[in-house]
Design a protein around this motif. Sequence first.
Motif, short mmCIF file in Angstrom:
data_model
loop_
_atom_site.label_atom_id
_atom_site.label_comp_id
_atom_site.label_asym_id
_atom_site.label_seq_id
_atom_site.Cartn_x
_atom_site.Cartn_y
_atom_site.Cartn_z
N LYS A 29 36.48 1.36 58.04
CA LYS A 29 37.26 2.30 58.96
C LYS A 29 36.44 3.50 59.01
O LYS A 29 36.71 4.02 59.50
CB LYS A 29 38.44 3.08 58.18
N THR A 30 35.21 3.00 58.54
CA THR A 30 34.22 4.40 58.98
C THR A 30 33.76 3.96 60.62
O THR A 30 33.00 3.03 60.73
CB THR A 30 33.65 4.57 57.95
N GLU A 31 33.86 4.97 61.33
CA GLU A 31 33.14 4.65 62.91
C GLU A 31 31.52 4.52 62.32
O GLU A 31 30.92 5.35 62.40
CB GLU A 31 33.39 5.95 63.92
N GLY A 32 31.34 3.43 63.50
CA GLY A 32 29.86 3.56 63.25
C GLY A 32 29.02 2.58 62.06
O GLY A 32 27.64 3.36 62.52
N SER A 33 29.83 2.24 61.35
CA SER A 33 29.58 1.39 60.55
C SER A 33 28.62 0.44 61.01
O SER A 33 29.44 -0.10 62.03
CB SER A 33 30.50 1.76 59.12
N PHE A 34 28.54 -0.73 60.28
CA PHE A 34 28.03 -2.05 60.39
C PHE A 34 28.84 -2.95 59.53
O PHE A 34 28.44 -4.22 59.73
CB PHE A 34 26.89 -2.41 59.83
N ASN A 35 30.29 -2.93 59.56
CA ASN A 35 31.32 -3.50 59.09
C ASN A 35 32.13 -4.05 60.70
O ASN A 35 32.81 -3.93 60.37
CB ASN A 35 31.78 -2.77 58.60
N PHE A 36 31.18 -5.24 61.13
CA PHE A 36 31.54 -6.00 62.36
C PHE A 36 32.75 -6.17 62.53
O PHE A 36 33.57 -5.96 63.11
CB PHE A 36 30.50 -6.22 63.23
N ALA A 37 32.89 -6.32 61.39
CA ALA A 37 34.37 -8.01 60.95
C ALA A 37 35.02 -6.98 60.24
O ALA A 37 36.35 -7.85 60.68
CB ALA A 37 33.37 -8.69 59.79
N GLY A 38 34.74 -5.76 60.37
CA GLY A 38 36.15 -5.07 59.66
C GLY A 38 37.01 -5.61 58.55
O GLY A 38 37.79 -5.49 57.81
N VAL A 39 35.72 -6.15 57.63
CA VAL A 39 36.60 -6.47 56.75
C VAL A 39 37.50 -5.38 55.60
O VAL A 39 35.96 -4.66 54.98
CB VAL A 39 35.17 -7.42 55.44
N ALA A 40 38.07 -5.07 54.60
CA ALA A 40 39.02 -4.39 53.81
C ALA A 40 39.25 -4.98 52.95
O ALA A 40 40.32 -5.25 52.97
CB ALA A 40 39.54 -3.72 54.52
N ASP A 41 38.79 -5.30 51.79
CA ASP A 41 39.34 -6.37 51.07
C ASP A 41 38.68 -6.16 49.79
O ASP A 41 37.66 -5.45 48.96
CB ASP A 41 38.35 -7.74 51.08
N PRO A 42 39.33 -5.66 48.74
CA PRO A 42 38.93 -4.95 47.48
C PRO A 42 38.28 -6.13 46.33
O PRO A 42 37.31 -5.61 45.40
CB PRO A 42 40.42 -4.60 46.36
N ASP A 43 38.30 -7.06 46.83
CA ASP A 43 38.51 -8.19 46.13
C ASP A 43 36.49 -8.24 46.30
O ASP A 43 35.55 -8.68 45.51
CB ASP A 43 38.93 -9.45 45.84
N VAL A 44 35.98 -8.15 47.94
CA VAL A 44 34.92 -7.99 48.35
C VAL A 44 34.15 -7.17 47.79
O VAL A 44 33.06 -7.08 47.30
CB VAL A 44 34.72 -8.02 49.57
N ASP A 45 34.97 -5.68 47.51
CA ASP A 45 34.46 -4.46 47.29
C ASP A 45 33.72 -3.88 45.63
O ASP A 45 32.87 -4.44 44.78
CB ASP A 45 35.19 -3.49 47.34
N THR A 46 34.98 -5.67 44.88
CA THR A 46 34.76 -5.61 43.91
C THR A 46 33.10 -6.70 43.50
O THR A 46 31.78 -6.07 42.40
CB THR A 46 35.47 -6.29 42.86
#
Length: 603
Positions: free
Chosen positions: A516-533
């Motif tokens: 959700k942060t402009e200019g980050s390197f999360n090009f795929a847009g992954v927003a998954d709590p399990d990935v965060d964990t």
Amino acid sequence: MRALQIAIFLFFSAFCSAAAAQPLYGIAMHGDPALPADFAHFPYVNPNVKKGGHISYGVVGTFDNLNPFILKSMRTTARGMWDPEYGNLVYEPLMQRSRDEPFTLYGLLAQTVEWDESRSYIQFNLNPNAKWSDGQPVTSDDVIFTFQLLHDKGRVPFSSWLDAVDKIEKVGDHSVLIRFNDKANRETPLIIASSLPILPKHAIDPDNFDRTTLSIPIGSGPYRVKSIDPGQRIVFERNPDYWGKDIPSKVGVDNYDEIAVNYFLQDTTLFEAFKKGDIDIYSDASPGHWQQAYDFPAVTSGAVIKDVFTPKLPSGMLGFVFNTRRPIFADKKVRQGLAMAFDFEWLNRNLSSDAYTRTESYWQNSDLSSFGVPADAHELAMLGPLKDRIDRDVLDGTYKLPVSDGSGRDRAILRKAVDLLKEGGYTIKGEKMVDSAGRQLTFEIMTQSPDQERIAIAFRRSLALLGIAVTIRTVDDSQYQRRTISYDYDMIIKSYPSSLSPGTEQLGRWSSTAAKTEGSFNFAGVADPDVDTLMSHFLTAHSAEDFRDAVRSFDRILISGYYLVPLYHIDQQWVARRSRVAHPDVLPLYGYQLPVWWDVSVQ
């Protein structure tokens, strides 16, 4: 008895605190530094090199700004100001990373450090000889000023790294104590030490810091800006009074009197400049180009030398990135079906002379990779219920990408792709892949070079067989940067380099916050709590075994998520250089290091 227990507890607490307070010459992410306290230089440098001469680098892009630490700089900042590839020429971090160890730091601006076992704080003790290029001393006030300024006005990731800082305390003129909050992890102190520049408080106006500028900066590094030709060229000259030239982490480094960085709109133009002698070093990533493009006179005469290096690095991941923010790529089965349709064997044979190896893990060729490795009891225990989020074949180590017959239209594989797309809501009607409303599956691949365009054309060719309409748009560097910063694309080709010590940089690539942060390197847009964990697991790991298994688990969930169409890798590094440029015989763990090369024409 109770009093005795308390006394023993207080004794050991005091003992541990005293031990933690001992100044350290180096710190490692896991274990201890490989080099002794009295080391004279890094093992991959030539300590007896004769400094002097010059080097001319070439890059694709342009620049209109000498401040690389603000959001506006992400598009057109001059290379070399803060650039580990060429060496941090103007600005420096507190500690220097060794490129021959997974993640170990030694003294630079900070001569020694102190921290506790839990890494809840770190104290940097500055080298009393450290000076800015104008002769002013580097002080603890500069460190505090820098961290506050970058937190408030710096771009990601500089600003986000500092979110983990709870308090900064001045400990005299040459020491700074940093205490961390609950956003920190075990890697945070090392990131703060190695990845943040220190800026001169007396030479920066905080009110104007977030504006682009071409004013010549003051830094603590080995070079000063000599001249600039905006958008075209920047020249750095050695600071003869550089304070750090004799400290161990700088011996055999920064060997040229003058460094020029030249800018080109296209890689083909850059290579022509190299052939003419205007550029001294050319890093090549194309097998066909490496095999066929070096038949010019300078190579024949020996004026240009081709070097092949084999580092001990994991593969990283290069691939077509799905922007999962787009509804068409929200369904994993759709992404999996599209990935299935990519014919690597056809591309490798017809476009790359069979030079590439298919990449099937983000840490392939290393002990951190999950590829071909079943999750053991220890890893399964770490995963807990999250193991159900991972594909069965990825979990048991049997996962493998499909191998086609190389025809470009392997019917068996294409049939599997169709089945997966059907699970994602698409069917073929009238030779078009359509959804339930009859809308054709169509998307755009944005590319930034002829090589990327060739790969995209090959992918489009395979998808056309399934009735999928793909457009390809190749844009210039500034437009590419603008659109990637704002995530204005369906699919792009990106490289995700990997190291033997993955850490906080993964948050910028895969975390829900970064999505959700402009200019980050999360090009795929992954927003998954399990990935965060799973990221938190390797960021908090204490033992080498825990760290290895945590990275493997993270590798498995990324593979299972099909956020990319994996492409390929080469285990070698290819570099062409002018014969007057030399390099040490010892190759460090991370491969060749340009800052330790030198000009042999110096007499």
